[in-house]
Design a protein around this motif. Structure first.
Motif, short mmCIF file in Angstrom:
data_model
loop_
_atom_site.label_atom_id
_atom_site.label_comp_id
_atom_site.label_asym_id
_atom_site.label_seq_id
_atom_site.Cartn_x
_atom_site.Cartn_y
_atom_site.Cartn_z
N THR A 39 0.83 -1.19 0.00
CA THR A 39 0.00 0.00 0.00
C THR A 39 0.87 1.25 0.00
OG1 THR A 39 -0.10 0.29 2.40
CG2 THR A 39 -1.68 -1.26 1.41
N GLY A 40 0.24 2.38 -0.32
CA GLY A 40 0.97 3.64 -0.28
C GLY A 40 1.49 3.97 1.11
N LEU A 41 0.72 3.65 2.15
CA LEU A 41 1.17 3.91 3.50
C LEU A 41 2.37 3.05 3.87
CD1 LEU A 41 -2.23 4.37 5.37
CD2 LEU A 41 -0.51 6.13 4.86
N GLN A 42 2.41 1.82 3.36
CA GLN A 42 3.58 0.97 3.61
C GLN A 42 4.82 1.53 2.91
OE1 GLN A 42 1.80 -2.74 2.26
NE2 GLN A 42 1.82 -3.56 4.35
N ILE A 43 4.63 2.05 1.70
CA ILE A 43 5.75 2.65 0.98
C ILE A 43 6.26 3.87 1.75
CG2 ILE A 43 6.47 3.77 -1.16
CD1 ILE A 43 5.88 0.71 -1.32
N GLN A 44 5.34 4.68 2.25
CA GLN A 44 5.74 5.85 3.02
C GLN A 44 6.54 5.43 4.26
OE1 GLN A 44 3.39 9.69 3.93
NE2 GLN A 44 2.78 8.30 5.57
N SER A 45 6.08 4.42 4.98
CA SER A 45 6.79 3.95 6.17
C SER A 45 8.18 3.43 5.82
CB SER A 45 5.99 2.85 6.87
OG SER A 45 4.78 3.37 7.40
N PHE A 46 8.28 2.70 4.71
CA PHE A 46 9.57 2.19 4.27
C PHE A 46 10.54 3.35 4.03
CE2 PHE A 46 12.53 1.20 0.86
CZ PHE A 46 13.07 -0.01 1.26
N ILE A 47 10.08 4.37 3.34
CA ILE A 47 10.93 5.51 3.01
C ILE A 47 11.35 6.25 4.28
CG2 ILE A 47 10.95 7.77 1.88
CD1 ILE A 47 9.16 6.43 -0.31
N LEU A 48 10.42 6.46 5.19
CA LEU A 48 10.75 7.16 6.43
C LEU A 48 11.77 6.37 7.25
CD1 LEU A 48 7.26 8.53 7.52
CD2 LEU A 48 9.16 9.80 6.48
N ASN A 49 11.64 5.05 7.26
CA ASN A 49 12.61 4.23 7.98
C ASN A 49 13.99 4.33 7.36
OD1 ASN A 49 10.77 3.31 9.88
ND2 ASN A 49 10.21 1.50 8.70
N GLU A 50 14.05 4.34 6.03
CA GLU A 50 15.34 4.48 5.35
C GLU A 50 15.95 5.85 5.63
OE1 GLU A 50 17.12 2.25 3.62
OE2 GLU A 50 15.63 0.72 4.14
N LEU A 51 15.14 6.89 5.59
CA LEU A 51 15.67 8.23 5.83
C LEU A 51 16.17 8.38 7.25
CD1 LEU A 51 13.05 10.48 3.97
CD2 LEU A 51 15.40 9.97 3.26
N ALA A 52 15.53 7.71 8.20
CA ALA A 52 15.93 7.82 9.60
C ALA A 52 17.37 7.36 9.81
CB ALA A 52 14.98 7.01 10.47
N GLN A 53 17.87 6.53 8.93
CA GLN A 53 19.24 6.02 9.05
C GLN A 53 20.27 6.97 8.43
OE1 GLN A 53 19.49 1.78 7.90
NE2 GLN A 53 17.25 1.77 7.88
N THR A 54 19.79 8.01 7.76
CA THR A 54 20.69 8.91 7.04
C THR A 54 20.86 10.28 7.70
OG1 THR A 54 18.98 9.92 5.65
CG2 THR A 54 19.91 7.82 4.90
N GLY A 55 19.94 10.65 8.55
CA GLY A 55 19.96 11.99 9.13
C GLY A 55 19.14 12.99 8.34
N ALA A 56 18.69 12.62 7.13
CA ALA A 56 17.81 13.48 6.34
C ALA A 56 16.38 13.32 6.81
CB ALA A 56 17.93 13.13 4.86
N THR A 57 15.56 14.32 6.56
CA THR A 57 14.16 14.28 6.95
C THR A 57 13.26 14.52 5.75
OG1 THR A 57 14.21 16.65 7.52
CG2 THR A 57 14.62 15.07 9.30
#
Length: 264
Positions: A39-57
Motif C-alpha cells: 500500500t501507499g502507507l507501507q511505501i511511506q513507512s519504508f521511506i521514512l525508515n530508510e531516511l531515519a538512518q541517514t539523518g535526512a528528513t
C-alpha cells in the motif's frame, strides 16, 4: 522563492549532490520493496525508515498544505497523490515523489514503478516518461532557452505516443525546495529564460498516453487526468556546468547507457 536565475557555487553543488545521493539510495532500495499487495502507507513507512538512518528528513508534509510525508500517485493520479491503504495491483503504475532536507539543503526525486506484469502500453508510457525526462536533462546546456528545452521534452514523449501535462513545471532547487526559475514544458523554441552554468535544476515532466488535461480531485490536493488515463513521471536533479551536466540523482551511472530505459 529564491532570486530568478540563481547560480550555485561549487561547494553548494556538493551539498546538493550529497542530498541527491541519499534519495537515489532510498529509491534503489525501494525498487525491491514495492510490489503487488503493498500500500501507499507501507511505501511511506519504508521511506521514512530508510531516511531515519541517514539523518535526512522528509520535507513534504505541510508544504503548501500537503498532508503526507511522501507523494504516491497511482495510475490516473498525475501529481500530489496522498498515500492510503489501497493495495497495488498488477499493472498499476505507481509514481513515488520524495522531497528531503539534509543539512540545510533540499533534494527532490520521483520515479514511476510498474507493478508487473505490465502490458505493452504501460511499458511504453514508462519509457516515454523516462525519455522525456532524460532528454530534458541533456538539454540543460548554458544558453539553452526554456522554450527549446520544453520542445525537446515534448517531442521526446511524442515519439512514443505520449503527451506532457504542461500544468506542472520543473524548478531550481537549493536551500528552498522550489526555487525560481521554474521550468515550463512549452513548445516555443528559442523563447524564455536561458540556462546558466552553475544552476541546479529539476526536470520532472508528467507524461500520459491520453489527453494532457488534469483536474483537481476532491481531496483538494491531488490531480488526475480528465480522461482517467494513466500517467508516469521521473524527476531528476541536474547540475549545469560549462562542459555539460551532472545528473546528481543518478550518481556514478553513465547516462549513455540509459537513454532508452530507466536504470531500474
Amino acid at each position: 522563492m529564491a532570486k530568478e536565475g540563481v547560480v550555485k557555487a561549487e561547494f553548494q553543488v556538493r551539498h546538493l549532490a550529497r542530498t541527491a545521493e541519499i534519495l537515489y539510495q532510498v529509491f534503489y532500495k525501494l525498487k525491491d520493496f514495492i510490489s503487488a499487495g503493498k500500500t501507499g502507507l507501507q511505501i511511506q513507512s519504508f521511506i521514512l525508515n530508510e531516511l531515519a538512518q541517514t539523518g535526512a528528513t522528509a520535507a513534504l508534509r505541510g508544504y503548501r498544505g500537503f498532508r503526507a510525508d511522501v507523494s504516491i500517485s497511482v495510475n490516473e493520479v498525475a501529481a500530489h497523490g496522498i498515500p492510503d491503504e489501497r493495495r497495488f495491483k498488477p499493472g498499476d503504475l505507481v509514481t513515488v515523489d520524495v522531497a528531503i532536507l539534509n543539512d540545510g539543503w533540499y533534494g527532490d526525486m520521483a520515479w514511476t514503478f510498474g507493478i508487473p506484469p505490465l502490458n505493452v502500453n504501460e511499458r511504453r508510457l514508462i519509457r516515454a516518461a523516462w525519455q522525456a525526462c532524460i532528454t530534458g536533462c541533456l538539454a540543460l546546456k548554458p544558453g539553452t532557452p526554456m522554450g527549446t528545452l520544453g520542445t525537446r521534452v515534448i517531442d521526446a514523449a511524442a515519439r512514443l505516443g505520449g503527451q506532457v501535462v504542461n500544468q506542472f513545471c520543473g524548478h531550481s532547487i537549493g536551500q528552498e525546495l522550489h526555487e525560481s526559475p521554474l521550468i515550463p514544458y512549452t513548445h516555443r523554441p528559442g523563447f524564455g529564460w536561458t540556462v546558466k552554468s552553475g544552476m541546479v535544476l529539476n526536470i520532472e515532466p508528467v507524461v500520459t498516453l491520453g489527453a494532457p488535461d488534469v483536474t483537481q480531485n476532491y481531496d483538494g490536493i491531488s490531480y488526475s487526468t480528465v480522461d482517467r488515463k494513466a500517467t508516469a513521471q521521473f524527476e531528476l536533479t541536474c547540475a549545469v556546468g560549462d562542459n555539460g551536466i551532472r545528473i546528481l540523482s543518478l550518481p556514478g551511472l553513465p547516462v549513455k547507457n540509459m537513454l532508452e530505459y530507466p536504470p531500474f
